[in-house]
Design a protein around this motif. Structure first.
Motif, PDB file in Angstrom:
ATOM      1  N   GLU A 192       0.836  -1.120  -0.004  1.00 41.16           N
ATOM      2  CA  GLU A 192       0.070  -0.015  -0.125  1.00 41.16           C
ATOM      3  C   GLU A 192       0.924   1.350   0.125  1.00 41.16           C
ATOM      4  OE1 GLU A 192      -4.077  -0.555   2.482  1.00 41.16           O
ATOM      5  OE2 GLU A 192      -2.432  -1.574   3.491  1.00 41.16           O
ATOM      6  N   LEU A 193       0.336   2.390  -0.807  1.00 42.25           N
ATOM      7  CA  LEU A 193       1.346   3.551  -0.977  1.00 42.25           C
ATOM      8  C   LEU A 193       0.456   4.587  -0.031  1.00 42.25           C
ATOM      9  CD1 LEU A 193       2.124   3.387  -4.586  1.00 42.25           C
ATOM     10  CD2 LEU A 193       3.233   2.586  -2.716  1.00 42.25           C
ATOM     11  N   PHE A 194       1.085   5.609   0.548  1.00 43.39           N
ATOM     12  CA  PHE A 194       0.844   6.756   0.994  1.00 43.39           C
ATOM     13  C   PHE A 194       0.001   6.383   2.518  1.00 43.39           C
ATOM     14  CE2 PHE A 194       0.231   7.787  -3.644  1.00 43.39           C
ATOM     15  CZ  PHE A 194       1.576   8.776  -3.503  1.00 43.39           C
ATOM     16  N   VAL A 195       0.127   5.222   2.884  1.00 42.00           N
ATOM     17  CA  VAL A 195      -0.270   4.882   4.208  1.00 42.00           C
ATOM     18  C   VAL A 195       0.753   4.044   4.989  1.00 42.00           C
ATOM     19  CG1 VAL A 195      -2.796   4.912   3.387  1.00 42.00           C
ATOM     20  CG2 VAL A 195      -1.205   2.423   3.403  1.00 42.00           C
ATOM     21  N   PRO A 196       0.739   4.238   6.668  1.00 44.73           N
ATOM     22  CA  PRO A 196       1.848   3.674   7.098  1.00 44.73           C
ATOM     23  C   PRO A 196       1.760   2.122   6.913  1.00 44.73           C
ATOM     24  CG  PRO A 196       0.600   5.563   8.436  1.00 44.73           C
ATOM     25  CD  PRO A 196      -0.313   5.067   7.212  1.00 44.73           C
ATOM     26  N   VAL A 197       2.573   1.381   7.030  1.00 48.72           N
ATOM     27  CA  VAL A 197       2.434  -0.032   7.090  1.00 48.72           C
ATOM     28  C   VAL A 197       3.628  -0.476   7.814  1.00 48.72           C
ATOM     29  CG1 VAL A 197       1.821   0.128   4.662  1.00 48.72           C
ATOM     30  CG2 VAL A 197       4.173  -0.262   5.133  1.00 48.72           C
ATOM     31  N   ASP A 198       3.461  -1.833   8.416  1.00 55.40           N
ATOM     32  CA  ASP A 198       4.598  -2.552   9.225  1.00 55.40           C
ATOM     33  C   ASP A 198       5.735  -2.736   8.081  1.00 55.40           C
ATOM     34  OD1 ASP A 198       2.983  -2.744  11.295  1.00 55.40           O
ATOM     35  OD2 ASP A 198       2.024  -4.533  10.676  1.00 55.40           O
ATOM     36  N   HIS A 199       6.917  -3.044   8.998  1.00 57.17           N
ATOM     37  CA  HIS A 199       8.221  -3.446   8.226  1.00 57.17           C
ATOM     38  C   HIS A 199       8.719  -4.576   8.887  1.00 57.17           C
ATOM     39  CE1 HIS A 199       7.624   0.719   6.777  1.00 57.17           C
ATOM     40  NE2 HIS A 199       8.549   0.320   6.030  1.00 57.17           N
ATOM     41  N   PHE A 200       9.443  -5.335   8.127  1.00 55.52           N
ATOM     42  CA  PHE A 200      10.101  -6.545   8.805  1.00 55.52           C
ATOM     43  C   PHE A 200      11.829  -6.338   8.599  1.00 55.52           C
ATOM     44  CE2 PHE A 200       6.451  -9.068   6.686  1.00 55.52           C
ATOM     45  CZ  PHE A 200       5.765  -9.183   8.120  1.00 55.52           C
ATOM     46  N   ARG A 201      12.283  -6.702   9.674  1.00 54.85           N
ATOM     47  CA  ARG A 201      13.736  -6.586   9.703  1.00 54.85           C
ATOM     48  C   ARG A 201      14.441  -8.029   9.799  1.00 54.85           C
ATOM     49  NH1 ARG A 201      16.091  -3.722  14.922  1.00 54.85           N
ATOM     50  NH2 ARG A 201      15.983  -5.814  15.784  1.00 54.85           N
ATOM     51  N   LEU A 202      15.305  -8.189   8.951  1.00 59.24           N
ATOM     52  CA  LEU A 202      16.289  -9.463   8.882  1.00 59.24           C
ATOM     53  C   LEU A 202      17.601  -9.222   9.386  1.00 59.24           C
ATOM     54  CD1 LEU A 202      14.396 -11.162   5.869  1.00 59.24           C
ATOM     55  CD2 LEU A 202      13.873 -11.117   8.130  1.00 59.24           C
ATOM     56  N   CYS A 203      18.027  -9.763  10.448  1.00 60.49           N
ATOM     57  CA  CYS A 203      19.507  -9.572  10.604  1.00 60.49           C
ATOM     58  C   CYS A 203      20.520 -10.721  10.320  1.00 60.49           C
ATOM     59  CB  CYS A 203      19.836  -9.271  12.174  1.00 60.49           C
ATOM     60  SG  CYS A 203      18.727  -7.550  12.455  1.00 60.49           S
ATOM     61  N   PHE A 204      21.518 -10.755   9.601  1.00 59.68           N
ATOM     62  CA  PHE A 204      22.245 -11.879   9.128  1.00 59.68           C
ATOM     63  C   PHE A 204      23.785 -11.597   9.855  1.00 59.68           C
ATOM     64  CE2 PHE A 204      19.189 -11.631   5.931  1.00 59.68           C
ATOM     65  CZ  PHE A 204      18.676 -12.797   5.668  1.00 59.68           C
ATOM     66  N   ASP A 205      24.210 -12.689  10.212  1.00 65.97           N
ATOM     67  CA  ASP A 205      25.463 -12.692  10.770  1.00 65.97           C
ATOM     68  C   ASP A 205      26.447 -12.177   9.744  1.00 65.97           C
ATOM     69  OD1 ASP A 205      27.778 -13.040  12.227  1.00 65.97           O
ATOM     70  OD2 ASP A 205      27.732 -15.170  11.841  1.00 65.97           O
ATOM     71  N   LYS A 206      27.380 -11.452  10.253  1.00 65.85           N
ATOM     72  CA  LYS A 206      28.353 -11.061   9.241  1.00 65.85           C
ATOM     73  C   LYS A 206      29.691 -12.135   8.981  1.00 65.85           C
ATOM     74  CE  LYS A 206      27.732  -5.833   9.785  1.00 65.85           C
ATOM     75  NZ  LYS A 206      28.179  -4.795  10.081  1.00 65.85           N
ATOM     76  N   GLY A 207      29.502 -13.390   9.614  1.00 63.03           N
ATOM     77  CA  GLY A 207      30.391 -14.216   9.361  1.00 63.03           C
ATOM     78  C   GLY A 207      30.525 -14.600   8.003  1.00 63.03           C
ATOM     79  N   ALA A 208      31.388 -16.047   7.965  1.00 65.97           N
ATOM     80  CA  ALA A 208      31.291 -16.740   6.779  1.00 65.97           C
ATOM     81  C   ALA A 208      29.941 -17.056   6.175  1.00 65.97           C
ATOM     82  CB  ALA A 208      32.462 -17.855   7.026  1.00 65.97           C
ATOM     83  N   ASN A 209      29.209 -17.875   7.062  1.00 69.87           N
ATOM     84  CA  ASN A 209      27.730 -18.220   6.481  1.00 69.87           C
ATOM     85  C   ASN A 209      26.688 -17.330   6.447  1.00 69.87           C
ATOM     86  OD1 ASN A 209      28.956 -20.888   6.188  1.00 69.87           O
ATOM     87  ND2 ASN A 209      28.474 -21.333   8.442  1.00 69.87           N
ATOM     88  N   HIS A 210      26.882 -16.019   7.142  1.00 71.89           N
ATOM     89  CA  HIS A 210      25.835 -15.120   6.917  1.00 71.89           C
ATOM     90  C   HIS A 210      24.324 -15.670   7.422  1.00 71.89           C
ATOM     91  CE1 HIS A 210      28.769 -12.341   4.952  1.00 71.89           C
ATOM     92  NE2 HIS A 210      28.930 -13.169   4.281  1.00 71.89           N
ATOM     93  N   GLU A 211      24.375 -16.293   8.294  1.00 69.47           N
ATOM     94  CA  GLU A 211      23.160 -16.833   8.847  1.00 69.47           C
ATOM     95  C   GLU A 211      22.067 -15.701   9.525  1.00 69.47           C
ATOM     96  OE1 GLU A 211      24.196 -19.962  11.556  1.00 69.47           O
ATOM     97  OE2 GLU A 211      25.071 -21.160  10.237  1.00 69.47           O
ATOM     98  N   LEU A 212      20.865 -16.219   9.310  1.00 71.87           N
ATOM     99  CA  LEU A 212      19.808 -15.367   9.831  1.00 71.87           C
ATOM    100  C   LEU A 212      19.823 -15.653  11.436  1.00 71.87           C
ATOM    101  CD1 LEU A 212      17.266 -13.482   9.268  1.00 71.87           C
ATOM    102  CD2 LEU A 212      15.922 -15.582   8.991  1.00 71.87           C
ATOM    103  N   LEU A 213      20.136 -14.469  11.980  1.00 74.30           N
ATOM    104  CA  LEU A 213      20.352 -14.474  13.401  1.00 74.30           C
ATOM    105  C   LEU A 213      18.973 -13.756  14.252  1.00 74.30           C
ATOM    106  CD1 LEU A 213      23.997 -13.679  14.396  1.00 74.30           C
ATOM    107  CD2 LEU A 213      22.797 -15.825  14.055  1.00 74.30           C
ATOM    108  N   GLU A 214      18.333 -12.870  13.541  1.00 71.72           N
ATOM    109  CA  GLU A 214      17.060 -12.510  14.142  1.00 71.72           C
ATOM    110  C   GLU A 214      16.325 -11.722  13.313  1.00 71.72           C
ATOM    111  OE1 GLU A 214      15.429  -8.618  15.918  1.00 71.72           O
ATOM    112  OE2 GLU A 214      16.598  -8.773  14.266  1.00 71.72           O
TER     113      GLU A 214
END
Length: 236
Positions: A192-214
């Motif tokens: 949706e445009l011009f209206v507030p929406v929820d957002h998702f945050r994905l945090c990946f490890d900066k190590g070799a595998n770049h795993e999804l940590l959060e």
């Protein structure tokens, strides 16, 4: 005028289609009309109305006409400015040269207004198209978000993610800071445009595998208990 009219349409009729018309009439008048349809989302708070008053004052000062009001299912703002032909000055008439110069200047203002309106319509249309593209191509659906599992490497997660990420994420509303040693990716939960929406945050490890940590949900402003409960379901 275009900027003020389009700002009003976005604020008071969010999600409504907007049409910009520009015409050079045979009567020697430049006319610009900005029309919006029925709003698809809840309008923003009512303004002071001084914007339209200022537009009317500027247009009428040039000898033009200004109208603003409901039109069909939406609203229309219309301005017309006359383009008067420059007569041959009569040297015998007092003030003829001054009158001719004034009319020429008036005509140039009208032509400039029309050219600026046409150029502005093209620029605004292009800017809106890019805005819509970047927002709708950065949408991670709640179903896809829920399916993401912690510990999954980035290379396995990328095929499930949208083409783009949000360049201006609402980090100030995040429930917690990103875990140390991670890099965050942000996505919209809705297109949706011009209206507030929820957002998702994905945090990946900066190590070799770049795993999804959060993974977490960044709520939109003014959420209700029902929405909060829905977010808890996504987080499970």
């Amino acid at each position: 005028m275009l900027q003020e009219a389009l700002t009003n349409a976005a604020k008071h009729a969010p999600g409504a289609p907007v049409t910009v018309e520009h015409a050079q009439n045979e009567s020697g008048t430049t006319t610009v009309k900005v029309t919006n349809g029925r709003p698809r989302h809840r309008p923003g708070p009512a303004g002071s109305g001084t914007g339209l008053i200022g537009l009317r004052a500027r247009v009428t000062a040039l000898g033009g006409s200004f109208e603003a009001g409901p039109h069909e299912e939406g609203y229309r703002v219309s301005a017309s400015i006359p383009n008067r032909k420059t007569p041959t000055p009569d040297a015998a008439a007092p003030g003829a040269l001054f009158t001719s110069a004034r009319r020429l200047a008036h005509r140039r203002v009208g032509v400039a207004f029309g050219a600026a309106a046409a150029a502005g319509a093209v620029l605004i249309g292009g800017a809106f198209a890019w805005y819509a593209y970047t927002k709708t191509h950065a949408v991670l659906t709640p179903t896809a978000y829920t399916a993401l599992k912690l510990g999954t490497p980035l290379e396995e997660t990328v095929p499930r993610l949208p083409d783009r990420t949000i360049s201006d994420p609402p980090v100030d509303r995040a429930p917690t800071p990103p875990p140390p040693g991670t890099g965050g990716r942000y996505y919209r939960a809705s297109g949706e445009l011009f209206v507030p929406v929820d957002h998702f945050r994905l945090c990946f490890d900066k190590g070799a595998n770049h795993e999804l940590l959060e993974k977490s949900v960044i709520p939109r402003p003014g959420t209700t208990d029902q929405v909060q409960e829905q977010r808890r379901e996504w987080a499970r």
